[in-house]
Scaffold this active site. Structure first.
Site, PDB file in Angstrom:
ATOM      1  N   HIS A 102      47.492  89.976  54.191  1.00  0.00           N
ATOM      2  CA  HIS A 102      46.327  89.480  54.924  1.00  0.00           C
ATOM      3  C   HIS A 102      46.364  90.183  56.282  1.00  0.00           C
ATOM      4  O   HIS A 102      47.451  90.463  56.818  1.00  0.00           O
ATOM      5  CB  HIS A 102      46.414  87.990  55.232  1.00  0.00           C
ATOM      6  N   ASP A 105      48.786  88.536  58.609  1.00  0.00           N
ATOM      7  CA  ASP A 105      50.231  88.626  58.329  1.00  0.00           C
ATOM      8  C   ASP A 105      50.794  89.829  59.057  1.00  0.00           C
ATOM      9  O   ASP A 105      51.912  89.817  59.556  1.00  0.00           O
ATOM     10  CB  ASP A 105      50.550  88.930  56.852  1.00  0.00           C
TER      11      ASP A 105
HETATM   12  C1  XUL Z   1      46.681  80.753  48.431  1.00  0.00           C
HETATM   13  C2  XUL Z   1      46.801  82.084  47.843  1.00  0.00           C
HETATM   14  C3  XUL Z   1      46.582  83.218  48.768  1.00  0.00           C
HETATM   15  C4  XUL Z   1      45.875  84.383  48.171  1.00  0.00           C
HETATM   16  C5  XUL Z   1      45.534  85.441  49.182  1.00  0.00           C
HETATM   17  O1  XUL Z   1      46.899  79.727  47.552  1.00  0.00           O
HETATM   18  O2  XUL Z   1      47.103  82.240  46.686  1.00  0.00           O
HETATM   19  O3  XUL Z   1      47.802  83.566  49.301  1.00  0.00           O
HETATM   20  O4  XUL Z   1      46.602  84.962  47.161  1.00  0.00           O
HETATM   21  O5  XUL Z   1      44.752  84.954  50.214  1.00  0.00           O
END
Ligand code: XUL
Ligand code: CO
Length: 439
Positions: A102, A105
């Protein structure tokens, strides 16, 4: 580059099923050929940046417990740079080829959008350099549209367009980052796109807004040179009470309604499927049958708990079915197998990160071998084809070609009399599946 994980000197190696070395692969042999491709080509594993490098072990009852050496820094940007170094050291030592992140992150949010963008750009440039040095690639990028307080009432589905605009800026920059790093996917996971109560929620308005954001992302990405696929990752609940992207079926309906099928595919996560009351196999099959299975988040939940535990995948049945479905659809063109999984709160040593990934990779490697053999032997596909053979000939074929009416069928039903009872042979088939798993 041996700074953060000195306990592992070289790379994790394949030593075979008889090895007793806990820090070696027993089944994952990257160079082993399975059909026309190597295991490494079949199994595009990706490390999840957020869990593996940013996870703290925090839970609703207590804060972080991991003391990661890369977190010891004098500023958020220095910490971000250290984390990136640690990430590439770990991913390289694991022999994994991909990662996912993300925006938040990988780089810290600044006081203004401009400062935030500057932070992100600096870290993405460094990531690009490290990718070149190590050969590690980006599988997919995404924007964190759920942690900041401004997103408490949703991002694209927020009742305030000013929040929508903030989210738009983040999506734009995260797409730019994904393009710069050569990612072949861009994920939209629902985050806080859902509701807690219908007493204050205009669901139709919010879904229209969500679709609008996705259309804008598609338009922008095309101009930005994105050659990959957008993925939606279904989840039924958490953090909101009702997430709009409940499950594969719901998302397929949404994409169809809003004319987004061409640019999107689904990223199916095991723990999300089980939270939706399905099996992992079910949601994978729904997505694949629609020609829309793009990528997987491989983890597992705990059947005794009702929340998203995101444990590392060790269930051989899950792995076999996942690989069976992937193989039958001819692989994953844009996606891969992302470890959206975290070590337990009590597993605070950095070596635990190696054990967890080794276990997940071996489970899916074994799953691939079993699925491949079952497919070659037609162990399950032959009985399946026989079960539905009636629809490939005679009356059944005519039904499917729309050549018979209800009136004609009634006449045929009267003539043929009561059909025989045919067993589904479930237990026999379960024994066949187990005979492949037992080896
Ligand atoms: C949350 C989840 C996230 C997604 C990416 O439950 O799975 O980490 O994979 O945003
Ligand atoms: Co996920």
């Amino acid at each position: 580059m041996a700074k953060y994980f000195p306990e592992i000197r070289g790379k994790i190696k394949y030593e075979g099923a008889d090895s007793k070395n806990p820090l070696a692969f027993k089944y994952y042999n990257p160079r082993k050929k399975v059909g026309r491709k190597t295991m490494e080509q079949h199994l595009k594993f990706a490390v999840a940046y957020w869990h593996t490098f940013k996870g703290t072990g925090a839970d609703p009852f207590g804060g972080g417990v991991y003391d990661r050496p890369w977190d010891h820094a004098s500023s958020p940007m220095e910490q971000a740079e250290n984390t990136l170094d640690a990430a590439f050291e770990f991913i390289s030592k694991m022999g994994i080829k991909y990662y996912c992140f993300h925006d938040r992150d990988i780089a810290p949010e600044g006081a203004t959008i401009k400062e935030t963008n500057k932070n992100l750009k600096k870290i993405i440039n460094k990531a690009e350099k490290l990718q070149k040095e190590t050969g590690v690639k980006l599988l997919w990028g995404t924007a964190n549209l759920f942690s900041h307080p401004r997103y408490t009432n949703g991002a694209a589905t927020n009742p305030d367009p000013r929040v929508f605009a903030q989210a738009a800026s983040q999506v734009k920059r995260a797409i730019d980052a994904t393009v710069q790093l050569g990612g072949t996917g861009y994920v939209f996971w629902g985050g806080r796109e859902g509701y807690v109560s219908l007493i204050n929620t205009n669901m139709k308005q919010e879904l229209d807004q969500l679709a609008q954001m996705l259309h804008m992302a598609v338009d922008y990405a095309k101009r930005a040179g994105f050659k990959g696929k957008f993925f939606i990752e279904p989840k039924p609940k958490e953090p909101s009470t009702h997430q709009y992207d409940v499950d594969a079926g719901t998302v397929l309906g949404f994409l169809t309604k809003y004319d987004l099928l061409d640019d999107f595919a689904l990223n199916i996560e095991a723990n999300h499927a089980t939270l939706a009351g399905h099996s992992f196999q079910h949601d994978l099959q729904v997505a694949s049958d629609a020609g829309m299975l793009g990528s997987l988040d491989i983890n597992r939940g705990d059947p005794t708990l009702g929340w998203d535990t995101d444990q590392f995948p060790t269930d051989i049945y899950d792995a076999v079915w996942a690989m069976y479905i992937i193989q039958q659809q001819g692989g994953l063109k844009y996606g891969g197998l992302n470890f959206d999984a975290k070590v337990r709160r009590s597993s605070f040593d950095t070596v635990d990160l190696f054990h967890s990934h080794i276990g997940g990779m071996d489970t899916f490697a074994k799953g691939l071998l079993i699925a491949d053999k079952m497919i070659k032997d037609k162990a399950l596909s032959q009985p399946m084809a026989e079960r539905y053979a009636g629809f490939k000939r005679g009356m059944g074929k005519k039904i499917m070609k729309n050549e018979l009416t209800l009136t004609q069928l009634e006449k045929m039903a009267i003539e043929q009399g009561e059909p025989p009872m045919l067993s589904g042979r479930q237990e026999e088939l379960e024994n066949i599946l187990n005979s492949y798993i037992f080896g």
